[in-house]
Write a protein that holds these residues in place. Structure first.
Motif, mmCIF file in Angstrom:
data_model
loop_
_atom_site.group_PDB
_atom_site.id
_atom_site.type_symbol
_atom_site.label_atom_id
_atom_site.label_comp_id
_atom_site.label_asym_id
_atom_site.label_seq_id
_atom_site.Cartn_x
_atom_site.Cartn_y
_atom_site.Cartn_z
ATOM 1 N N ALA A 12 6.781 42.781 38.862
ATOM 2 C CA ALA A 12 7.414 44.044 39.230
ATOM 3 C C ALA A 12 6.382 44.986 39.818
ATOM 4 C CB ALA A 12 8.053 44.686 38.004
ATOM 5 N N ASP A 13 6.762 45.633 40.886
ATOM 6 C CA ASP A 13 5.957 46.705 41.469
ATOM 7 C C ASP A 13 6.579 47.986 40.953
ATOM 8 O OD1 ASP A 13 4.757 48.662 42.929
ATOM 9 O OD2 ASP A 13 5.210 47.784 44.893
ATOM 10 N N THR A 14 5.946 48.615 39.972
ATOM 11 C CA THR A 14 6.566 49.761 39.315
ATOM 12 C C THR A 14 6.745 50.943 40.251
ATOM 13 O OG1 THR A 14 4.418 50.490 38.503
ATOM 14 C CG2 THR A 14 5.732 49.121 37.035
ATOM 15 N N ASN A 15 6.100 50.940 41.396
ATOM 16 C CA ASN A 15 6.283 52.038 42.337
ATOM 17 C C ASN A 15 7.618 51.962 43.053
ATOM 18 O OD1 ASN A 15 3.776 53.136 41.777
ATOM 19 N ND2 ASN A 15 2.756 51.818 43.266
ATOM 20 N N ASN A 16 8.178 50.763 43.195
ATOM 21 C CA ASN A 16 9.467 50.661 43.877
ATOM 22 C C ASN A 16 10.415 49.681 43.185
ATOM 23 O OD1 ASN A 16 8.596 48.126 44.589
ATOM 24 N ND2 ASN A 16 8.171 48.622 46.720
ATOM 25 N N MET A 17 10.213 49.424 41.897
ATOM 26 C CA MET A 17 11.058 48.489 41.155
ATOM 27 C C MET A 17 12.266 49.236 40.603
ATOM 28 S SD MET A 17 12.041 45.663 39.955
ATOM 29 C CE MET A 17 10.817 44.693 40.734
ATOM 30 N N GLY A 18 13.352 49.195 41.339
ATOM 31 C CA GLY A 18 14.577 49.825 40.876
ATOM 32 C C GLY A 18 15.424 48.847 40.100
ATOM 33 N N ALA A 19 16.481 49.371 39.506
ATOM 34 C CA ALA A 19 17.376 48.550 38.710
ATOM 35 C C ALA A 19 17.994 47.432 39.536
ATOM 36 C CB ALA A 19 18.466 49.423 38.102
ATOM 37 N N LEU A 20 18.348 47.732 40.781
ATOM 38 C CA LEU A 20 18.957 46.714 41.634
ATOM 39 C C LEU A 20 17.989 45.558 41.860
ATOM 40 C CD1 LEU A 20 21.333 45.793 43.295
ATOM 41 C CD2 LEU A 20 20.409 47.057 45.228
ATOM 42 N N ALA A 21 16.708 45.862 42.046
ATOM 43 C CA ALA A 21 15.715 44.814 42.284
ATOM 44 C C ALA A 21 15.610 43.883 41.080
ATOM 45 C CB ALA A 21 14.367 45.428 42.616
ATOM 46 N N ILE A 22 15.693 44.413 39.878
ATOM 47 C CA ILE A 22 15.632 43.576 38.678
ATOM 48 C C ILE A 22 16.856 42.662 38.634
ATOM 49 C CG2 ILE A 22 15.619 43.547 36.158
ATOM 50 C CD1 ILE A 22 14.178 46.297 36.327
ATOM 51 N N GLN A 23 18.038 43.215 38.900
ATOM 52 C CA GLN A 23 19.256 42.408 38.919
ATOM 53 C C GLN A 23 19.159 41.337 39.998
ATOM 54 O OE1 GLN A 23 22.274 42.525 36.914
ATOM 55 N NE2 GLN A 23 22.296 40.544 37.929
ATOM 56 N N ASP A 24 18.646 41.714 41.171
ATOM 57 C CA ASP A 24 18.472 40.739 42.250
ATOM 58 C C ASP A 24 17.559 39.606 41.820
ATOM 59 O OD1 ASP A 24 20.098 42.222 43.900
ATOM 60 O OD2 ASP A 24 18.454 43.111 45.046
ATOM 61 N N GLN A 25 16.460 39.928 41.145
ATOM 62 C CA GLN A 25 15.531 38.893 40.694
ATOM 63 C C GLN A 25 16.201 37.955 39.701
ATOM 64 O OE1 GLN A 25 12.495 37.934 41.703
ATOM 65 N NE2 GLN A 25 12.730 39.438 43.322
ATOM 66 N N ALA A 26 16.985 38.500 38.773
ATOM 67 C CA ALA A 26 17.697 37.658 37.802
ATOM 68 C C ALA A 26 18.667 36.729 38.510
ATOM 69 C CB ALA A 26 18.430 38.530 36.787
ATOM 70 N N ASP A 27 19.362 37.250 39.532
ATOM 71 C CA ASP A 27 20.296 36.422 40.292
ATOM 72 C C ASP A 27 19.565 35.318 41.047
ATOM 73 O OD1 ASP A 27 22.368 38.007 39.401
ATOM 74 O OD2 ASP A 27 22.530 39.163 41.267
ATOM 75 N N ILE A 28 18.434 35.649 41.642
ATOM 76 C CA ILE A 28 17.642 34.659 42.378
ATOM 77 C C ILE A 28 17.161 33.558 41.440
ATOM 78 C CG2 ILE A 28 15.440 34.302 43.582
ATOM 79 C CD1 ILE A 28 15.941 37.129 44.847
ATOM 80 N N LEU A 29 16.692 33.947 40.252
ATOM 81 C CA LEU A 29 16.228 32.957 39.277
ATOM 82 C C LEU A 29 17.371 32.030 38.868
ATOM 83 C CD1 LEU A 29 13.997 35.213 37.013
ATOM 84 C CD2 LEU A 29 13.207 33.495 38.649
ATOM 85 N N ALA A 30 18.551 32.610 38.631
ATOM 86 C CA ALA A 30 19.699 31.797 38.226
ATOM 87 C C ALA A 30 20.126 30.848 39.337
ATOM 88 C CB ALA A 30 20.860 32.699 37.820
ATOM 89 N N GLU A 31 20.102 31.323 40.578
ATOM 90 C CA GLU A 31 20.523 30.490 41.702
ATOM 91 C C GLU A 31 19.529 29.373 41.997
ATOM 92 O OE1 GLU A 31 21.261 33.112 44.990
ATOM 93 O OE2 GLU A 31 22.790 34.211 43.875
ATOM 94 N N SER A 32 18.238 29.658 41.829
ATOM 95 C CA SER A 32 17.227 28.661 42.162
ATOM 96 C C SER A 32 16.939 27.725 40.993
ATOM 97 C CB SER A 32 15.926 29.338 42.591
ATOM 98 O OG SER A 32 15.322 29.990 41.482
ATOM 99 N N GLY A 33 17.110 28.237 39.759
ATOM 100 C CA GLY A 33 16.780 27.432 38.587
ATOM 101 C C GLY A 33 15.294 27.297 38.367
ATOM 102 N N THR A 34 14.491 28.066 39.107
ATOM 103 C CA THR A 34 13.038 28.040 38.937
ATOM 104 C C THR A 34 12.498 29.453 39.101
ATOM 105 O OG1 THR A 34 12.568 27.708 41.282
ATOM 106 C CG2 THR A 34 12.815 25.723 39.924
ATOM 107 N N GLY A 35 11.265 29.637 38.704
ATOM 108 C CA GLY A 35 10.585 30.904 38.914
ATOM 109 C C GLY A 35 10.520 31.744 37.657
ATOM 110 N N VAL A 36 9.730 32.787 37.751
ATOM 111 C CA VAL A 36 9.497 33.677 36.621
ATOM 112 C C VAL A 36 9.445 35.106 37.145
ATOM 113 C CG1 VAL A 36 7.851 34.336 34.807
ATOM 114 C CG2 VAL A 36 8.177 31.928 35.374
ATOM 115 N N TRP A 37 10.026 36.040 36.399
ATOM 116 C CA TRP A 37 9.884 37.460 36.689
ATOM 117 C C TRP A 37 9.294 38.127 35.456
ATOM 118 C CZ3 TRP A 37 11.271 41.915 34.274
ATOM 119 C CH2 TRP A 37 11.080 43.095 34.991
#
Length: 155
Positions: A12-37
């Motif tokens: 996370a880049d705390t300077n521009n890490m909004g709530a939407l970005a966190i949700q987007d990352q969770a969705d990307i992880l679920a869709e890809s089945g790989t990665g870490v946030w």
């Protein structure tokens, strides 16, 4: 050439890490089945050990703590996969990993708990912004068909 399983870490880049970005990352992880946030880029040996242990520990099942209050100092989201035994299909999902201040590890693959963690960060910011660990109570919420989980912050 053999394909290698590469884990992509997103910090996370705390300077521009909004709530939407966190949700987007969770969705990307679920869709890809790989990665870490994770909410920080681990730099020290202690931070790297915390992340490594969170990813590799079997941990406690978060669902076993319904009604209990736990202390959380960090949150990790991990994309993962499993093969459905009945259909043989590969299922992809996001795993939630909560880390306690003494290194306790709590894990869940519940969509409700992932959603609750994202909402927690939408209100309180990412764990590196909290200043101190949060006490959360794990709640099981009855729905019309089945149930889900939620968190209650205990002040």
């Amino acid at each position: 050439m053999e394909e290698k399983n590469i884990i992509n870490a997103q910090y996370a880049d705390t300077n521009n890490m909004g709530a939407l970005a966190i949700q987007d990352q969770a969705d990307i992880l679920a869709e890809s089945g790989t990665g870490v946030w994770v909410p920080f880029a681990p730099e020290t040996v202690a931070e790297k050990a915390t992340l490594y242990n969170a990813l590799n520990s079997t941990g406690e099942k978060l669902g076993d703590y319904v009604g209990d209050t736990i202390t959380v100092s960090n949150i990790v989201l991990q994309g993962s996969t499993f093969t459905d035994e009945e259909t043989g299909e590969l299922q992809k999902f996001t795993r939630l990993i909560l880390v306690g201040p003494e290194g306790q590890i709590y894990k869940s693959t519940s969509r409700g708990m992932v959603r609750a963690a994202i909402q927690l960060m939408q209100v309180f910011g990412t764990p590196n912004e909290w200043g101190e660990p949060l006490n959360i109570q794990i709640e099981r919420v009855q729905l019309r068909k089945g149930y889900t989980y939620n968190f209650k912050v205990v002040a």
